[in-house]
Design a protein around this motif. Structure first.
Motif, PDB file in Angstrom:
ATOM      1  N   GLU A   2       0.867  -1.207   0.075  1.00  0.00           N
ATOM      2  CA  GLU A   2      -0.328  -0.081   0.298  1.00  0.00           C
ATOM      3  C   GLU A   2       0.762   1.398   0.190  1.00  0.00           C
ATOM      4  O   GLU A   2       2.303   1.494   0.533  1.00  0.00           O
ATOM      5  CB  GLU A   2      -0.984   0.468   0.749  1.00  0.00           C
ATOM      6  CG  GLU A   2      -1.701   0.771   0.977  1.00  0.00           C
ATOM      7  CD  GLU A   2      -2.959   1.018   2.315  1.00  0.00           C
ATOM      8  OE1 GLU A   2      -3.636   1.394   2.609  1.00  0.00           O
ATOM      9  OE2 GLU A   2      -2.324   0.105   3.197  1.00  0.00           O
ATOM     10  N   PRO A 238      -9.066   1.481   8.379  1.00  0.00           N
ATOM     11  CA  PRO A 238      -8.155   0.873   8.733  1.00  0.00           C
ATOM     12  C   PRO A 238      -7.184   0.937   9.738  1.00  0.00           C
ATOM     13  O   PRO A 238      -6.535   2.096   9.790  1.00  0.00           O
ATOM     14  CB  PRO A 238      -7.730   0.467   6.915  1.00  0.00           C
ATOM     15  CG  PRO A 238      -7.363   1.650   6.317  1.00  0.00           C
ATOM     16  CD  PRO A 238      -8.570   2.155   7.564  1.00  0.00           C
ATOM     17  N   ARG A 320      -7.205  -4.089   7.652  1.00  0.00           N
ATOM     18  CA  ARG A 320      -7.571  -3.513   6.700  1.00  0.00           C
ATOM     19  C   ARG A 320      -9.470  -4.353   6.235  1.00  0.00           C
ATOM     20  O   ARG A 320     -10.204  -3.352   6.116  1.00  0.00           O
ATOM     21  CB  ARG A 320      -7.042  -3.667   5.316  1.00  0.00           C
ATOM     22  CG  ARG A 320      -5.896  -3.468   5.555  1.00  0.00           C
ATOM     23  CD  ARG A 320      -5.134  -3.805   3.805  1.00  0.00           C
ATOM     24  NE  ARG A 320      -4.058  -3.635   3.461  1.00  0.00           N
ATOM     25  CZ  ARG A 320      -3.081  -3.775   2.594  1.00  0.00           C
ATOM     26  NH1 ARG A 320      -4.000  -4.379   1.268  1.00  0.00           N
ATOM     27  NH2 ARG A 320      -1.845  -2.640   2.504  1.00  0.00           N
ATOM     28  N   GLU A 321      -9.212  -5.191   7.412  1.00  0.00           N
ATOM     29  CA  GLU A 321     -10.892  -5.799   7.313  1.00  0.00           C
ATOM     30  C   GLU A 321     -12.058  -5.401   8.912  1.00  0.00           C
ATOM     31  O   GLU A 321     -10.573  -6.068   9.452  1.00  0.00           O
ATOM     32  CB  GLU A 321     -11.131  -6.888   6.799  1.00  0.00           C
ATOM     33  CG  GLU A 321     -10.880  -6.471   5.043  1.00  0.00           C
ATOM     34  CD  GLU A 321     -11.354  -7.896   4.808  1.00  0.00           C
ATOM     35  OE1 GLU A 321     -11.844  -7.995   4.169  1.00  0.00           O
ATOM     36  OE2 GLU A 321     -10.739  -9.240   4.788  1.00  0.00           O
ATOM     37  N   GLY A 332     -15.431  -4.339   4.929  1.00  0.00           N
ATOM     38  CA  GLY A 332     -14.528  -3.637   4.677  1.00  0.00           C
ATOM     39  C   GLY A 332     -14.433  -2.083   5.161  1.00  0.00           C
ATOM     40  O   GLY A 332     -14.959  -2.032   5.889  1.00  0.00           O
ATOM     41  N   SER A 333     -13.042  -1.613   4.815  1.00  0.00           N
ATOM     42  CA  SER A 333     -12.781  -0.144   5.073  1.00  0.00           C
ATOM     43  C   SER A 333     -12.489   0.835   4.913  1.00  0.00           C
ATOM     44  O   SER A 333     -12.691   0.218   2.916  1.00  0.00           O
ATOM     45  CB  SER A 333     -11.532  -0.310   6.673  1.00  0.00           C
ATOM     46  OG  SER A 333     -10.253  -0.495   5.458  1.00  0.00           O
ATOM     47  N   HIS A 336     -10.793  -0.222   1.449  1.00  0.00           N
ATOM     48  CA  HIS A 336     -10.125  -1.241   1.356  1.00  0.00           C
ATOM     49  C   HIS A 336     -11.643  -2.175   0.824  1.00  0.00           C
ATOM     50  O   HIS A 336     -11.805  -2.697   1.890  1.00  0.00           O
ATOM     51  CB  HIS A 336      -9.510  -1.874   2.208  1.00  0.00           C
ATOM     52  CG  HIS A 336      -8.275  -1.236   2.275  1.00  0.00           C
ATOM     53  ND1 HIS A 336      -7.172  -2.110   1.646  1.00  0.00           N
ATOM     54  CD2 HIS A 336      -8.021   0.144   3.076  1.00  0.00           C
ATOM     55  CE1 HIS A 336      -6.138  -0.411   1.480  1.00  0.00           C
ATOM     56  NE2 HIS A 336      -6.644   0.014   2.837  1.00  0.00           N
ATOM     57  N   GLY A 337     -13.003  -1.596   0.278  1.00  0.00           N
ATOM     58  CA  GLY A 337     -13.797  -2.125  -0.204  1.00  0.00           C
ATOM     59  C   GLY A 337     -14.902  -2.457   0.634  1.00  0.00           C
ATOM     60  O   GLY A 337     -16.068  -2.112   0.210  1.00  0.00           O
TER      61      GLY A 337
END
Length: 350
Positions: A2, A238, A320-321, A332-333, A336-337
């Protein structure tokens, strides 16, 4: 990997577009504090000295609570040094502004300015970050709580916003008091004890019934207002190994008049880029961030952010989740989705 950068990396690139003088303190912000202080004193006097029916005190309680919160937002700005620069005056005014929320200036600067701002959304070092599944799974209470349906947990989590700031402030006092030098600890104790002593003293002076309207209900309202912002600042973002404010912070949007009375507290990504800049200039900072990194900037309406909080769990799975452990649902966060327009989950493979 990232693409993360420190807040200094971003600040350096935005600062060159800023007009001269934006980092100077803005003492005119104190006029807002004087207005809030006048409202609070007037409200306390009306409740204390009149014999109205208690129901007539209720709207005054809500006005007091909103003013308590407004004073807290100003105290946040004061203790970042963006209103006055002299340390003794900064701490004095910060203590007055945070008096309704009973949080001392030395504790706040240790907890918020140093630990939270330097280690934002770091699982171990940010005192305000929500924990991961790995950390929470050791708790028996955690297993019991997460057997409850998500909407039940969400209901109680939102109800707890009415006490969360006060409870967390006391928790931070217990966590950090030993970190202060022995000569400083008495000051930290006094700054915590004096506000509580004054409010408890008011209880004995005016009695339980009036005290509920003069302090207790306003404190609940103030917690709700303050935590309405704080709960959306980072909890949808995240956890990150690098303090990247475009990754770990969320700016919410509110009506302009709300921004005015709350000292632009909604501009949270901007604040993490320039905590030493008066929030008066944050709309300009926002403009340049969106020009330079539109794909990385997180912004949404306050109402939408609160709905997203309601619909997602507060436990991190892989930084991230977010995970609902009882069902193995992964959300997701931001970045990140997580789609606030259509919040959905996926099932864990195992």
């Amino acid at each position: 990997m990232e693409d993360l950068h420190s807040y200094g990396w971003y600040a350096k690139r935005v600062a060159k577009y800023m007009p001269k003088g934006v980092f100077k303190p803005v003492p005119k912000r104190l006029w807002g504090g004087l207005a809030y202080l006048s409202i609070i004193i007037s409200g306390l006097l009306i409740i204390s000295l009149t014999e109205w029916h208690p129901l007539f005190f209720l709207p005054i309680s809500f006005i007091l609570g909103a003013s308590f919160a407004g004073m807290g937002f100003l105290g946040h700005e004061i203790l970042h040094g963006t209103v006055v620069k002299k340390p003794w005056l900064r701490d004095l005014l910060g203590a007055i502004a945070f008096w309704p929320l009973s949080t001392g200036p030395k504790l706040w600067r240790k907890w918020h300015n140093l630990n939270h701002h330097i280690h934002t959304q770091h699982e171990d070092n940010d005192p305000d970050a929500w924990p991961s599944l790995e950390r929470l799974s050791q708790s028996k209470m955690f297993h019991w709580i997460y057997k409850l349906p998500l909407f039940v947990r969400a209901f109680f989590a939102f109800a707890s916003l009415a006490v969360q700031f006060t409870a967390h402030s006391l928790k931070m006092f217990c966590a950090y008091i030993k970190d202060f030098k022995p000569k400083q600890q008495p000051k930290v104790w006094i700054q915590m004890a004096l506000p509580w002593a004054s409010w408890i003293g008011l209880l004995f002076l005016i009695g339980w019934e009036k005290w509920l309207f003069a302090f207790f209900i306003p404190l609940l309202v103030a917690n709700l207002v303050v935590m309405g912002y704080i709960s959306t600042n980072h909890r949808l973002n995240p956890l990150v190994p690098v303090n990247d404010p475009l990754a770990n912070s969320l700016t919410v949007t509110v009506p302009k008049w709300v921004d005015y009375i709350h000292f632009n507290f909604s501009h949270h990504t901007e604040h993490h880029l320039f905590p030493g800049m008066s929030s008066k200039h944050y709309p300009l900072v926002k403009y340049y961030i969106k020009q330079l990194w539109p794909e990385k900037y997180h912004e949404m309406a306050m109402s939408k952010a609160l709905i997203a909080l309601w619909k997602t769990p507060r436990v991190y799975f892989d930084n991230r989740e977010l995970i609902d452990p009882s069902h193995g649902h992964l959300y997701g966060s931001l970045g990140h989705g997580l789609n606030p327009e259509n919040i959905d989950y996926k099932k864990m493979n195992n």
